[in-house]
Design a protein around this motif. Sequence first.
Motif, short mmCIF file in Angstrom:
data_model
loop_
_atom_site.label_atom_id
_atom_site.label_comp_id
_atom_site.label_asym_id
_atom_site.label_seq_id
_atom_site.Cartn_x
_atom_site.Cartn_y
_atom_site.Cartn_z
N VAL A 62 -15.98 65.43 148.40
CA VAL A 62 -15.75 66.87 148.53
C VAL A 62 -14.26 67.10 148.61
O VAL A 62 -13.56 66.46 149.39
CB VAL A 62 -16.43 67.42 149.81
N LYS A 63 -13.76 68.02 147.77
CA LYS A 63 -12.33 68.32 147.85
C LYS A 63 -12.04 69.07 149.14
O LYS A 63 -12.86 69.83 149.63
CB LYS A 63 -11.86 69.10 146.63
N LYS A 64 -10.87 68.85 149.73
CA LYS A 64 -10.53 69.40 151.03
C LYS A 64 -9.79 70.73 150.93
O LYS A 64 -9.72 71.46 151.88
CB LYS A 64 -9.67 68.41 151.83
N GLU A 65 -9.21 71.05 149.79
CA GLU A 65 -8.45 72.28 149.65
C GLU A 65 -9.38 73.47 149.50
O GLU A 65 -10.32 73.45 148.72
CB GLU A 65 -7.52 72.19 148.44
N ILE A 66 -9.12 74.51 150.29
CA ILE A 66 -9.92 75.72 150.26
C ILE A 66 -9.02 76.86 149.80
O ILE A 66 -7.88 76.98 150.25
CB ILE A 66 -10.47 76.06 151.67
N HIS A 99 -3.13 86.93 152.19
CA HIS A 99 -3.10 86.05 153.35
C HIS A 99 -3.42 84.61 152.98
O HIS A 99 -4.29 84.35 152.14
CB HIS A 99 -4.10 86.52 154.39
N LYS A 100 -2.74 83.70 153.65
CA LYS A 100 -3.05 82.27 153.53
C LYS A 100 -4.18 81.94 154.50
O LYS A 100 -4.29 82.54 155.57
CB LYS A 100 -1.82 81.41 153.87
N LEU A 101 -4.99 81.01 154.13
CA LEU A 101 -6.11 80.61 154.96
C LEU A 101 -5.60 79.91 156.23
O LEU A 101 -4.90 78.90 156.14
CB LEU A 101 -7.02 79.66 154.18
N PRO A 102 -5.92 80.44 157.41
CA PRO A 102 -5.48 79.79 158.65
C PRO A 102 -6.27 78.50 158.87
O PRO A 102 -7.42 78.37 158.46
CB PRO A 102 -5.77 80.82 159.73
N ALA A 103 -5.64 77.56 159.55
CA ALA A 103 -6.23 76.24 159.76
C ALA A 103 -7.57 76.31 160.49
O ALA A 103 -8.51 75.59 160.13
CB ALA A 103 -5.26 75.35 160.52
N ASP A 104 -7.67 77.17 161.50
CA ASP A 104 -8.91 77.22 162.28
C ASP A 104 -10.09 77.73 161.46
O ASP A 104 -11.20 77.21 161.54
CB ASP A 104 -8.76 78.01 163.58
N ASN A 148 -9.60 87.53 151.30
CA ASN A 148 -8.46 88.15 151.96
C ASN A 148 -8.92 88.98 153.16
O ASN A 148 -8.31 88.94 154.23
CB ASN A 148 -7.72 89.04 150.96
N GLU A 149 -10.00 89.72 152.99
CA GLU A 149 -10.49 90.55 154.08
C GLU A 149 -11.04 89.73 155.24
O GLU A 149 -10.81 90.06 156.39
CB GLU A 149 -11.50 91.57 153.57
N TRP A 150 -11.76 88.66 154.95
CA TRP A 150 -12.23 87.78 156.03
C TRP A 150 -11.03 87.21 156.79
O TRP A 150 -11.02 87.19 158.01
CB TRP A 150 -13.08 86.63 155.48
N ILE A 151 -10.03 86.73 156.05
CA ILE A 151 -8.85 86.13 156.69
C ILE A 151 -8.12 87.17 157.54
O ILE A 151 -7.78 86.91 158.70
CB ILE A 151 -7.90 85.54 155.62
N CYS A 152 -7.87 88.34 156.98
CA CYS A 152 -7.15 89.39 157.70
C CYS A 152 -7.93 89.82 158.94
O CYS A 152 -7.34 90.04 160.01
CB CYS A 152 -6.87 90.57 156.79
N TRP A 153 -9.23 89.94 158.81
CA TRP A 153 -10.08 90.33 159.94
C TRP A 153 -9.96 89.31 161.08
O TRP A 153 -9.80 89.68 162.24
CB TRP A 153 -11.52 90.45 159.46
N VAL A 154 -10.00 88.03 160.74
CA VAL A 154 -9.85 86.99 161.76
C VAL A 154 -8.45 87.05 162.37
O VAL A 154 -8.28 87.03 163.59
CB VAL A 154 -10.13 85.59 161.16
N GLU A 155 -7.44 87.17 161.54
CA GLU A 155 -6.06 87.15 162.03
C GLU A 155 -5.66 88.42 162.77
O GLU A 155 -4.69 88.40 163.53
CB GLU A 155 -5.10 86.88 160.88
N SER A 156 -6.39 89.50 162.60
CA SER A 156 -6.02 90.74 163.28
C SER A 156 -6.49 90.77 164.74
O SER A 156 -6.13 91.69 165.48
CB SER A 156 -6.58 91.95 162.53
#
Length: 86
Positions: A2-6, A12-17, A41-49
């Motif tokens: 399985v490739k590790k890059e997501i 937004h860049k994908l946060p590590a967590d 992008n929306e999932w990432i921004c929602w988590v980061e906000s």
Amino acid sequence: MVKKEIASGVVHKLPADLGKILISSLVLRRAWEDITLLARNEWICWVESAKKPETRNRRIERARIGLIEGKRRPCCWAGCPHRQKQ
């Protein structure tokens, strides 16, 4: 193997967590790869906000469950304010 890059979002860049959760399950990884860049992008921004670590952790868990259930975007959220209008 399985490739590790997501893939990240548009702005937004994908946060590590969040990335760690996404690679923990093939179902999650496929769900993530199946949604659009703007949806990612929306999932990432929602988590980061989130302002508190507890809120961020709850949002990551909700994202995990939502993606498994087939949700394409965070529910009841106005969307990423960082995205440029086209």
